[in-house]
Scaffold this active site. Structure first.
Site, PDB file in Angstrom:
ATOM      1  N   GLY A  13       0.783  -1.226   0.000  1.00 25.32           N
ATOM      2  CA  GLY A  13       0.000   0.000   0.000  1.00 25.32           C
ATOM      3  C   GLY A  13       0.818   1.281   0.000  1.00 25.32           C
ATOM      4  O   GLY A  13       0.374   2.299   0.523  1.00 25.32           O
ATOM      5  N   ARG A  66     -16.559 -14.739  -8.810  1.00 24.47           N
ATOM      6  CA  ARG A  66     -16.041 -13.384  -8.914  1.00 24.47           C
ATOM      7  C   ARG A  66     -17.179 -12.361  -8.882  1.00 24.47           C
ATOM      8  O   ARG A  66     -17.072 -11.306  -8.252  1.00 24.47           O
ATOM      9  CB  ARG A  66     -15.245 -13.219 -10.221  1.00 24.47           C
ATOM     10  CG  ARG A  66     -14.801 -11.785 -10.495  1.00 24.47           C
ATOM     11  CD  ARG A  66     -14.122 -11.672 -11.846  1.00 24.47           C
ATOM     12  NE  ARG A  66     -13.000 -12.606 -11.934  1.00 24.47           N
ATOM     13  CZ  ARG A  66     -11.755 -12.286 -11.585  1.00 24.47           C
ATOM     14  NH1 ARG A  66     -11.487 -11.080 -11.133  1.00 24.47           N
ATOM     15  NH2 ARG A  66     -10.793 -13.160 -11.687  1.00 24.47           N
ATOM     16  N   LEU A  94     -11.293  -6.390 -12.097  1.00 24.86           N
ATOM     17  CA  LEU A  94     -12.673  -6.032 -11.725  1.00 24.86           C
ATOM     18  C   LEU A  94     -13.634  -6.450 -12.833  1.00 24.86           C
ATOM     19  O   LEU A  94     -13.351  -6.258 -14.016  1.00 24.86           O
ATOM     20  CB  LEU A  94     -12.781  -4.530 -11.492  1.00 24.86           C
ATOM     21  CG  LEU A  94     -12.113  -4.003 -10.217  1.00 24.86           C
ATOM     22  CD1 LEU A  94     -12.083  -2.483 -10.234  1.00 24.86           C
ATOM     23  CD2 LEU A  94     -12.829  -4.511  -8.973  1.00 24.86           C
ATOM     24  N   HIS A 110       0.141   1.285 -13.574  1.00 20.05           N
ATOM     25  CA  HIS A 110       0.903   0.151 -14.080  1.00 20.05           C
ATOM     26  C   HIS A 110       2.386   0.515 -14.166  1.00 20.05           C
ATOM     27  O   HIS A 110       2.719   1.587 -14.673  1.00 20.05           O
ATOM     28  CB  HIS A 110       0.384  -0.265 -15.466  1.00 20.05           C
ATOM     29  CG  HIS A 110       1.064  -1.495 -15.986  1.00 20.05           C
ATOM     30  ND1 HIS A 110       0.780  -2.752 -15.500  1.00 20.05           N
ATOM     31  CD2 HIS A 110       2.038  -1.658 -16.896  1.00 20.05           C
ATOM     32  CE1 HIS A 110       1.552  -3.637 -16.104  1.00 20.05           C
ATOM     33  NE2 HIS A 110       2.322  -2.999 -16.970  1.00 20.05           N
ATOM     34  N   ASP A 146      -5.098  -3.514 -18.198  1.00 18.39           N
ATOM     35  CA  ASP A 146      -4.039  -2.553 -18.562  1.00 18.39           C
ATOM     36  C   ASP A 146      -4.278  -1.902 -19.923  1.00 18.39           C
ATOM     37  O   ASP A 146      -3.325  -1.558 -20.631  1.00 18.39           O
ATOM     38  CB  ASP A 146      -2.656  -3.234 -18.551  1.00 18.39           C
ATOM     39  CG  ASP A 146      -2.322  -3.801 -17.184  1.00 18.39           C
ATOM     40  OD1 ASP A 146      -2.750  -3.220 -16.181  1.00 18.39           O
ATOM     41  OD2 ASP A 146      -1.616  -4.829 -17.125  1.00 18.39           O
TER      42      ASP A 146
END
Lengths: 224, 224
Positions: A13, A66, A94, A110, A146
């Site tokens: 984090g 998911r 997601l 990224h 990405d």
């Protein structure tokens, strides 16, 4: 009134910490209303606790699908009244249904100059390819990993003989600067989309580089 | 004694001109022994004539097979005793048999930060994708287009609202600096390969950037 965001993170984090620091310093006009993690061991949860920020573990192992997981996550984020979602080392893709809950309001980071070197090992892949410049990219999230529209990029050199850790240290230093900046632009309504191209509404630019801004690596020698 | 090179070009030849200028200025330790073009109309041929450099048209329409063409080209380059081949806007893929004649001694230039945006329209493709940084790459040529080991890269910003021509102008300005530099490193034997990674033997670096060399676009604002 500050712009309410949720941060999703799976690990240490440090990018979440960069946001917390900028927020506490009064530079970043956001209110971090929730930090959520899929990983009960994530150090980012300690950071949230220390900063007095609401935090939550949703362990993905306890969900069968998911879709169920992402629905529970979306419910939590909405319950905390977040208006945008910032992924900071969130190691899960997601689902479309989550993204539909926040159209154009989910950001990711990224460690490469996308579209080069997408995937889990951006820095290592760049070294293995042998590029001389790599960097970091903040982008909107779409349903392809990405792939979403690019908001800001930073280029850094890959130096002869350095290892992945040394390179990542320099990439992370850039991330901690460009990610809060991108979130600030989102929070203050200055980003707009034209197809895949992201435009930034003008403002006083305090640190504008010279018009010939460029980065060359290896450095040019005398005469070139 | 200067290092003998051949330049292959199909068009205007501004990168060939950059080499000629640096050679004539005594900065680039090469002898351009031949400029060859597949295009009888290429302006690069005038540039060669004006500089008093041997030049040659091998029109690919007059050959039935690529292999025959490349063999004739190879014979001309060898006849002029070139030790390396520099592609400067040469719009044909070289066959494996040509490359075998110059192992590790053929360079090319691409108007993007490879491996992003290979192919014929590097700048346009970068704009369409919406990256904030693109640039130019000098690399060794292998049998896959725009794939060989990277020698030097330059990053430049893509500015909001600019057109492809404006972007290309800035990319070309970088090309004219990094390509002669890469050729100089090759000519003076300072490049070595470790797998795909190109190492540069150290020398006095006259214009070394600060250790935190980086390029960020859009520029960071105050506080970030």
């Amino acid at each position: 009134m500050s712009f309410p965001i949720a941060i999703l993170a799976s690990g240490n984090g440090t990018n979440a910490q960069a946001m917390i620091d900028k927020m506490q310093a009064g530079i970043l006009d956001i209110d971090i209303v929730l930090i959520a993690s899929n990983n009960p061991q994530a150090k980012v949860l300690e950071r949230a606790q220390k900063a007095g920020i609401a935090h939550l573990v949703l362990d993905h192992h306890t969900f069968q699908k998911r879709e169920q997981y992402d629905q529970a996550l979306l419910a939590s984020v909405l319950e905390h009244k977040a208006q945008a979602v910032v992924l900071a080392g969130y190691m899960r893709l997601l689902s479309g249904s989550f993204l539909k809950g926040f159209p154009g309001q989910v950001l990711n980071l990224h460690p490469a100059l996308l579209p080069s070197f997408p995937g889990l090992h951006g820095a290592r892949d760049a070294m293995d390819y042998g590029v001389k410049l790599t960097g970091a990219t903040v982008h909107f999230v779409n349903e392809i990993m990405d792939n979403g529209p690019v908001i800001i990029q930073a280029a850094v050199p890959v130096k002869d003989g350095e290892d992945e850790e040394a390179l990542l240290t320099r990439i992370h230093a850039m991330e901690h600067r460009i990610y809060p900046q991108a979130v600030q632009w989102l929070a203050t309504g200055r980003l707009s989309l034209n197809g895949r191209r992201v435009a930034l509404a003008s403002a006083t630019i305090a640190k504008a580089p010279a018009p010939e801004a460029a980065l060359i690596w290896p450095p040019l020698e005398a005469g070139f």
